[in-house]
Design a protein around this motif. Structure first.
Motif, PDB file in Angstrom:
ATOM      1  N   ALA A  23       0.818  -1.217   0.000  1.00 42.72           N
ATOM      2  CA  ALA A  23       0.000   0.000   0.000  1.00 42.72           C
ATOM      3  C   ALA A  23       0.848   1.263   0.000  1.00 42.72           C
ATOM      4  N   TYR A  27      -4.172   1.116   4.717  1.00 42.19           N
ATOM      5  CA  TYR A  27      -5.389   0.713   5.455  1.00 42.19           C
ATOM      6  C   TYR A  27      -4.952   0.398   6.871  1.00 42.19           C
ATOM      7  N   LYS A  30     -10.545  -0.637  11.390  1.00 40.85           N
ATOM      8  CA  LYS A  30     -11.795  -1.229  10.873  1.00 40.85           C
ATOM      9  C   LYS A  30     -12.983  -0.561  11.537  1.00 40.85           C
ATOM     10  N   ARG A  83     -11.680 -16.512  10.100  1.00 42.48           N
ATOM     11  CA  ARG A  83     -11.723 -15.865   8.772  1.00 42.48           C
ATOM     12  C   ARG A  83     -11.698 -16.900   7.649  1.00 42.48           C
ATOM     13  N   SER A 130      -0.764 -12.057   4.257  1.00 47.65           N
ATOM     14  CA  SER A 130      -2.196 -12.349   4.339  1.00 47.65           C
ATOM     15  C   SER A 130      -2.904 -11.823   3.095  1.00 47.65           C
ATOM     16  N   SER A 162      -8.873 -11.175   4.782  1.00 41.97           N
ATOM     17  CA  SER A 162      -7.941 -10.145   5.254  1.00 41.97           C
ATOM     18  C   SER A 162      -8.203  -8.910   4.410  1.00 41.97           C
ATOM     19  N   GLY A 163      -8.308  -7.753   5.071  1.00 37.77           N
ATOM     20  CA  GLY A 163      -8.683  -6.543   4.348  1.00 37.77           C
ATOM     21  C   GLY A 163      -7.823  -6.301   3.118  1.00 37.77           C
ATOM     22  N   SER A 164      -6.510  -6.308   3.314  1.00 44.47           N
ATOM     23  CA  SER A 164      -5.612  -5.966   2.205  1.00 44.47           C
ATOM     24  C   SER A 164      -5.691  -6.976   1.059  1.00 44.47           C
ATOM     25  N   ARG A 167      -7.301  -6.175  -2.376  1.00 38.95           N
ATOM     26  CA  ARG A 167      -6.577  -5.421  -3.414  1.00 38.95           C
ATOM     27  C   ARG A 167      -5.697  -6.338  -4.261  1.00 38.95           C
ATOM     28  N   THR A 218      -4.401  -7.229  12.930  1.00 39.82           N
ATOM     29  CA  THR A 218      -5.770  -7.241  13.437  1.00 39.82           C
ATOM     30  C   THR A 218      -5.843  -6.623  14.828  1.00 39.82           C
ATOM     31  N   MET A 221      -4.644  -2.780  14.784  1.00 45.83           N
ATOM     32  CA  MET A 221      -5.570  -1.738  14.299  1.00 45.83           C
ATOM     33  C   MET A 221      -6.774  -1.563  15.214  1.00 45.83           C
ATOM     34  N   ASP A 311       5.189  -1.379   6.121  1.00 48.32           N
ATOM     35  CA  ASP A 311       3.907  -1.905   6.599  1.00 48.32           C
ATOM     36  C   ASP A 311       4.041  -2.270   8.083  1.00 48.32           C
TER      37      ASP A 311
HETATM   38  C1  DP6 Z   1      -0.104  -2.080   7.245  1.00 43.16           C
HETATM   39  O1  DP6 Z   1      -4.928  -6.665   5.710  1.00 43.16           O
HETATM   40  O2  DP6 Z   1      -3.164  -7.631   7.230  1.00 43.16           O
HETATM   41  O3  DP6 Z   1      -0.276  -3.672   5.499  1.00 43.16           O
HETATM   42  O4  DP6 Z   1      -7.651  -6.958   7.600  1.00 43.16           O
HETATM   43  O5  DP6 Z   1      -6.817  -7.437   9.890  1.00 43.16           O
HETATM   44  O6  DP6 Z   1      -6.165  -8.928   7.998  1.00 43.16           O
HETATM   45  P1  DP6 Z   1      -6.534  -7.523   8.425  1.00 43.16           P
HETATM   46  O7  DP6 Z   1      -5.258  -6.627   8.192  1.00 43.16           O
HETATM   47  P2  DP6 Z   1      -4.221  -6.613   6.992  1.00 43.16           P
HETATM   48  O8  DP6 Z   1      -3.615  -5.160   7.228  1.00 43.16           O
HETATM   49  C2  DP6 Z   1      -2.701  -4.581   6.350  1.00 43.16           C
HETATM   50  C3  DP6 Z   1      -2.189  -3.352   6.942  1.00 43.16           C
HETATM   51  C4  DP6 Z   1      -1.018  -2.717   6.216  1.00 43.16           C
HETATM   52  C5  DP6 Z   1      -1.491  -1.608   5.296  1.00 43.16           C
HETATM   53  C6  DP6 Z   1      -2.133  -1.997   3.994  1.00 43.16           C
HETATM   54  O9  DP6 Z   1      -1.796  -3.038   3.408  1.00 43.16           O
HETATM   55  O10 DP6 Z   1      -2.961  -1.200   3.525  1.00 43.16           O
END
Ligand code: DP6
Length: 360
Positions: A23, A27, A30, A83, A130, A162-164, A167, A218, A221, A311
């Motif tokens: 990124a 991100y 949540k 998850r 992840s 996993s959020g990222s 993408r 997780t 954040m 990250d």
């Molecule tokens: C710092 O996607 O690993 O890489 O959704 O809880 O699984 P969860 O978190 P994750 O968080 C990534 C955070 C980061 C920034 C990013 O990739 O945007």
């Protein structure tokens, strides 16, 4: 994404690979932890599949009594991973609906699923394992269960893991729109530009420490959202404008602007980690030395040469135009020579990494 074909008419087996994304607008936070809905939109660059990637094989058979998973060769409990359970349930529900609508379809939704997944890079060390892992999982599930999913739908399934990961479903420059719907139906990724748009842009990964990170994304954040006033400011007053500026920088292939925004966003992400109570430190002294070196190079040269981003770990990703990479690599290897023995390596990586938790 790549895939290989099923091997047997009875049991089904598919193997796919998915790349990592890094990124440039992070991100971190949540608004809904169960559905993995973010507190801000984010934007990343998906790396080439030839570099860091996850490779997942899924086999589906009536003789598989339970769902099982092996990560990097070791079996891990499926029921213990909520998850993973959510991703499998979503895919099965989808398949079930197809089978209901068309009774001639084989009843694969009732078969057990075995998953083997491996990363060609350190897992959970802040190198987006992840992201590629879950993107690969849902893509492979969609293939093996023959789910006719669009890119945005796959992205929403990957987000449940996993959020990222939402993408990593797409290549090139990818934004994750945070969305506004409570059920997450509009929280998905879209491609800002394909990889062919800016082929001169390259990424260099500096592995400072390949150990598993101390605070998971997780948990980290969650604590940030609960305790950081700076994070609340970031979500509302910084990221929306930064997303627009970043999309423009990418559209214009404006490296100076892209680099400045990338470094500022990495800095602010680590600032909200520091503003978290108790604070979270992902960068170590070597990471900070990388920041100093990139800053010094950019100051000494007439134009910005490189951008750093970190990250949830101490490892650096350096974005730079291809023309600058050889010189940058020379400088990095000069200032950060490869350690020659294990004890030096441990010290060089992070002198505090091996201090048991709770001691400091
Ligand atoms: C710092 O996607 O690993 O890489 O959704 O809880 O699984 P969860 O978190 P994750 O968080 C990534 C955070 C980061 C920034 C990013 O990739 O945007």
């Amino acid at each position: 994404m790549t895939r290989s074909a099923p091997v047997s008419p009875v049991a089904r087996q598919v193997t796919c690979t998915a790349p990592v994304n890094i990124a440039v607008v992070k991100y971190w936070g949540k608004r809904d932890a169960k559905l993995i809905l973010p507190s801000n939109s984010s934007l990343s660059v998906t790396l080439s599949q030839d570099d860091l990637h996850s490779r997942t094989t899924i086999s589906l058979a009536p003789t598989h009594v339970t769902d099982r998973m092996w990560l990097n060769g070791s079996e891990c409990s499926v029921p213990a991973n909520e998850r993973l359970v959510n991703c499998l349930a979503a895919a099965r529900r989808h398949r079930e609906a197809l089978e209901k609508a068309n009774p001639e379809l084989p009843r694969w939704s009732t078969w057990g699923i075995h998953i083997g997944s491996e990363n060609n890079f350190p897992t959970a060390a802040g190198l987006a394992s992840s992201a590629s892992g879950y993107a690969c999982l849902v893509f492979t599930l969609a293939q093996v269960l023959e789910l006719p999913l669009t890119g945005p739908e796959l992205s929403r399934y990957a987000r449940l893991g996993s959020g990222s990961a939402c993408r990593s479903i797409m290549g090139g420059f990818v934004a994750w729109n945070m969305g506004t719907q409570a059920d997450g139906t509009d929280s998905q990724a879209y491609q800002v530009a394909p990889e062919t748009h800016w082929p001169e842009l390259e990424a260099l990964i500096l592995v400072v420490n390949d150990a598993k990170k101390g605070t998971s994304s997780t948990v980290g954040m969650q604590t940030t959202v609960a305790t950081s006033a700076l994070a609340a400011h970031r979500f509302t007053h910084v990221v929306p404008e930064r997303m627009r500026a970043m999309e423009t920088a990418i559209a214009d292939r404006d490296f100076a602007q892209f680099a400045e925004l990338t470094m500022q966003d990495s800095n602010q992400f680590h600032a909200i980690c520091l503003d978290t109570y108790p604070p979270i430190f992902y960068m170590n002294d070597t990471s900070k030395a990388v920041v100093h070196l990139v800053t010094a190079i950019n100051r000494l040269m007439p134009t910005i040469q490189a951008a750093y981003t970190f990250d949830a770990g101490p490892n650096a990703v350096i974005y730079a135009p291809r023309d600058h990479m050889t010189r940058l690599l020379q400088l990095f290897t000069y200032f950060f020579p490869a350690p020659t023995d294990v004890s030096t390596r441990d010290f060089f990586n992070d002198p505090y990494a091996r201090v048991p938790e709770g001691v400091v």
